[in-house]
Design a protein around this motif. Sequence first.
Motif, mmCIF file in Angstrom:
data_model
loop_
_atom_site.group_PDB
_atom_site.id
_atom_site.type_symbol
_atom_site.label_atom_id
_atom_site.label_comp_id
_atom_site.label_asym_id
_atom_site.label_seq_id
_atom_site.Cartn_x
_atom_site.Cartn_y
_atom_site.Cartn_z
ATOM 1 N N PHE A 1 23.144 -0.477 58.815
ATOM 2 C CA PHE A 1 24.193 0.541 58.826
ATOM 3 C C PHE A 1 23.952 1.586 59.904
ATOM 4 O O PHE A 1 24.885 2.168 60.431
ATOM 5 N N LYS B 1 26.495 2.808 62.817
ATOM 6 C CA LYS B 1 26.770 4.218 63.002
ATOM 7 C C LYS B 1 26.575 4.605 64.460
ATOM 8 O O LYS B 1 27.385 5.340 65.031
ATOM 9 N N ARG C 1 29.595 -7.090 54.986
ATOM 10 C CA ARG C 1 29.730 -6.825 53.570
ATOM 11 C C ARG C 1 30.359 -8.009 52.843
ATOM 12 O O ARG C 1 29.945 -8.400 51.763
ATOM 13 N N VAL D 1 32.508 9.332 60.955
ATOM 14 C CA VAL D 1 31.129 9.064 60.549
ATOM 15 C C VAL D 1 30.332 10.352 60.593
ATOM 16 O O VAL D 1 30.615 11.256 61.371
ATOM 17 N N LEU D 2 29.351 10.399 59.733
ATOM 18 C CA LEU D 2 28.499 11.574 59.668
ATOM 19 C C LEU D 2 27.360 11.364 60.651
ATOM 20 O O LEU D 2 26.565 10.445 60.505
ATOM 21 N N ASN D 3 27.292 12.220 61.669
ATOM 22 C CA ASN D 3 26.201 12.086 62.632
ATOM 23 C C ASN D 3 25.039 12.937 62.161
ATOM 24 O O ASN D 3 24.913 14.099 62.497
ATOM 25 N N PHE E 1 32.746 0.259 49.848
ATOM 26 C CA PHE E 1 32.761 -0.666 50.973
ATOM 27 C C PHE E 1 31.836 -0.227 52.088
ATOM 28 O O PHE E 1 31.811 -0.814 53.145
ATOM 29 N N PRO F 1 28.002 0.730 53.807
ATOM 30 C CA PRO F 1 26.693 0.086 53.716
ATOM 31 C C PRO F 1 25.723 0.757 52.742
ATOM 32 O O PRO F 1 24.862 0.093 52.198
ATOM 33 N N THR F 2 25.828 2.065 52.574
ATOM 34 C CA THR F 2 24.943 2.689 51.596
ATOM 35 C C THR F 2 25.764 3.534 50.632
ATOM 36 O O THR F 2 26.877 3.947 50.934
ATOM 37 N N GLU G 1 26.808 6.940 52.014
ATOM 38 C CA GLU G 1 27.977 6.943 52.891
ATOM 39 C C GLU G 1 29.266 6.704 52.129
ATOM 40 O O GLU G 1 30.315 7.227 52.472
ATOM 41 N N LEU H 1 34.595 13.144 54.385
ATOM 42 C CA LEU H 1 34.603 13.068 55.847
ATOM 43 C C LEU H 1 36.011 12.784 56.358
ATOM 44 O O LEU H 1 36.459 13.383 57.334
ATOM 45 N N GLN H 2 36.708 11.856 55.681
ATOM 46 C CA GLN H 2 38.079 11.542 56.111
ATOM 47 C C GLN H 2 38.956 12.769 56.003
ATOM 48 O O GLN H 2 39.845 12.984 56.809
ATOM 49 N N LYS I 1 30.706 20.302 56.835
ATOM 50 C CA LYS I 1 29.438 19.620 56.561
ATOM 51 C C LYS I 1 28.641 20.322 55.456
ATOM 52 O O LYS I 1 28.095 19.670 54.561
ATOM 53 N N HIS J 1 26.786 -2.819 46.988
ATOM 54 C CA HIS J 1 27.062 -4.141 46.441
ATOM 55 C C HIS J 1 25.847 -4.782 45.796
ATOM 56 O O HIS J 1 25.935 -5.876 45.281
#
Lengths: 279, 271
Positions: A159, A163, A183, A249-251, B100, B102-103, B106, B113-114, B119, B144
């Motif tokens: 991931f 990113k 996935r 995405v969170l940087n 959906f 990866p972690t 997230e 975030l959307q 922050k 998953h």
Amino acid sequence: MKRHSNNFIEHSLIGTLDFLKESLFAEEFALKKGFLQLLDPRIKVLTFLLLIIQAVLIKNILILFYLYALCLLLAAISRINLGFFLKRTWVFIPLFSLVIAIPALFSIFSPGEALVTFKLLSIKFVITQQGLSGAALFVMRVITCVSFAVLMSITTKHFELLKVLRIFKVPQVFVMIAGMCYRYVYLFIGIIENTYLAIKSRTGTRIHYKRGQQIVAWNIAYLWSRSYCLNEQVYQAMLSRGYTGEPEVLNDFRARIKDWLWLFCVLGICAFLFYLSRR
Amino acid sequence: MDSQIFELRNVHFSYLGKFPALCGIDVEINRGEKIAVIGANGSGKSTLLQMLDGLIFPGQGQIKVFGKELKESDFQDADFSENFRKKIGLVFQNPDVQLFCPTVREDILFGPLQLGMKKKEIEARLEEVVGILGINGLLERSPHQLSIGEKRKIAIASTLIINPDVLILDEPTAGLDPLTTRHIIELLIDENAAGKTIITSTHDLHIVEEIADRVFVFSQEKKIIRSGNPCEILDDIQLLEDNNLIHVHSHRHTGKTHTHPHQHLEHHHEG
Ligand SMILES: Nc1ncnc2c1ncn2[C@@H]1O[C@H](COP(=O)(O)OP(=O)(O)OP(=O)(O)O)[C@@H](O)[C@H]1O
Ligand SMILES: [Mg+2]
């Protein structure tokens, strides 16, 4: 006979799934605390790109050899099992060699001084000096590039790599597709495994292999329709949480002194190699 | 602002134009209410909840949200869309659908975030939500690879972190252990006390009284056959029986057979 075919299905199915899972999803090396694993992923990706570009541009086989040695050294200090690493990278060589390196050996493609001449099917083949060194350079170049690429991918969590791509402004379609594929392959492996178990629990282990084939065929059709349905719902779930087509995405990566040192180190190496090859 | 949040008038909906899922629904939901939606499998609960979340739209009839008619084209306006998604949050019935990334971390952060949350605020909310649901140990895992109950908690967290005014949950307690179920119920009650509107669908009649001050009962005809306060509805054995919410269960005690209504307890199915 029945038993045999059934076992065969079971073994090949479970074996393939395990292999897939292991090679695609094992984050074993990415989780170790070696040198590369602890670098800031952004800087790691950047420096590896630089090194790969170097490897592509260099025309001197000796310098390429140094680069390759550097790669193996990096693997070693990142606690990668060297045997595993070599196996994983040299696998690619026959593939490339067959298509490009072997034809390049011969005089038709690389004219020059004859080194070996032999006759096959009454056609005269000439291996030239230039052809041989060209082929060697090529193999060395491929192995160096592949090694750097593999080393980067096995020391970075999946991931984080995605990113970084997003942070480097790679069009999000590609990143999303890559992420989703990853996935879904995992999800599908899970579904196949569970379905297989479910069939087994309902029919016992004695399925006639014809029936087994039917079940498998039906399953694949079912999987497709299921994936379509899932996709639509996943999309709705994304909408529900405010997705509008461009994921944020969170940087949260942090570059530390060590990372900057490494970056300068690689820049230095590249400049030096560039100087060497121009001399 | 108007106290009415949702108003549905004679709403019909069918999937792909041939599988009817809602057949003439009239509903009004006010700010700060607790609503439970109960009904047999396939009676249209999830469909209704998705419609309230602005994901699907009536084929016939109309839906008003915050006093204004809601149309699919409204969501082309970015401001409207963002505002709507911030105010209304849905926890899907199938957690696989909702997760959906990866972690886990997230996945939980996806919504905020959307929606362009700050922050600092995101981090504070994350900590809070993680604390409430007790999922601290799961943050770095892949969604998953979790158990179904764990996935459900993550799905709830990923909606809760948005802090919507209207919280819609599709069978939030299915597949959860008793203690976690308790936590979720308390969470819903707290959120409601803080002024949020809570809409829950469930098969678990035991929790209805706590999570609702009004109950909608769906019938097999995909209509709301009754709505009213929970005590009234839970006491109407005939109604519950007719709509597959309880079944008469007979068993023997020391030689004597007797029958009594039996409620569906944990009812759990995955898509
Ligand atoms: N994607 C779909 N395609 C076609 N028909 C669907 C789809 N989803 C639901 N339906 C149909 O719509 C009807 C209502 O479904 P819905 O999911 O709203 O039921 P539900 O009350 O949530 O049931 P459950 O308790 O099983 O979750 C059902 O008859 C179902 O068969
Ligand atoms: Mg449902």
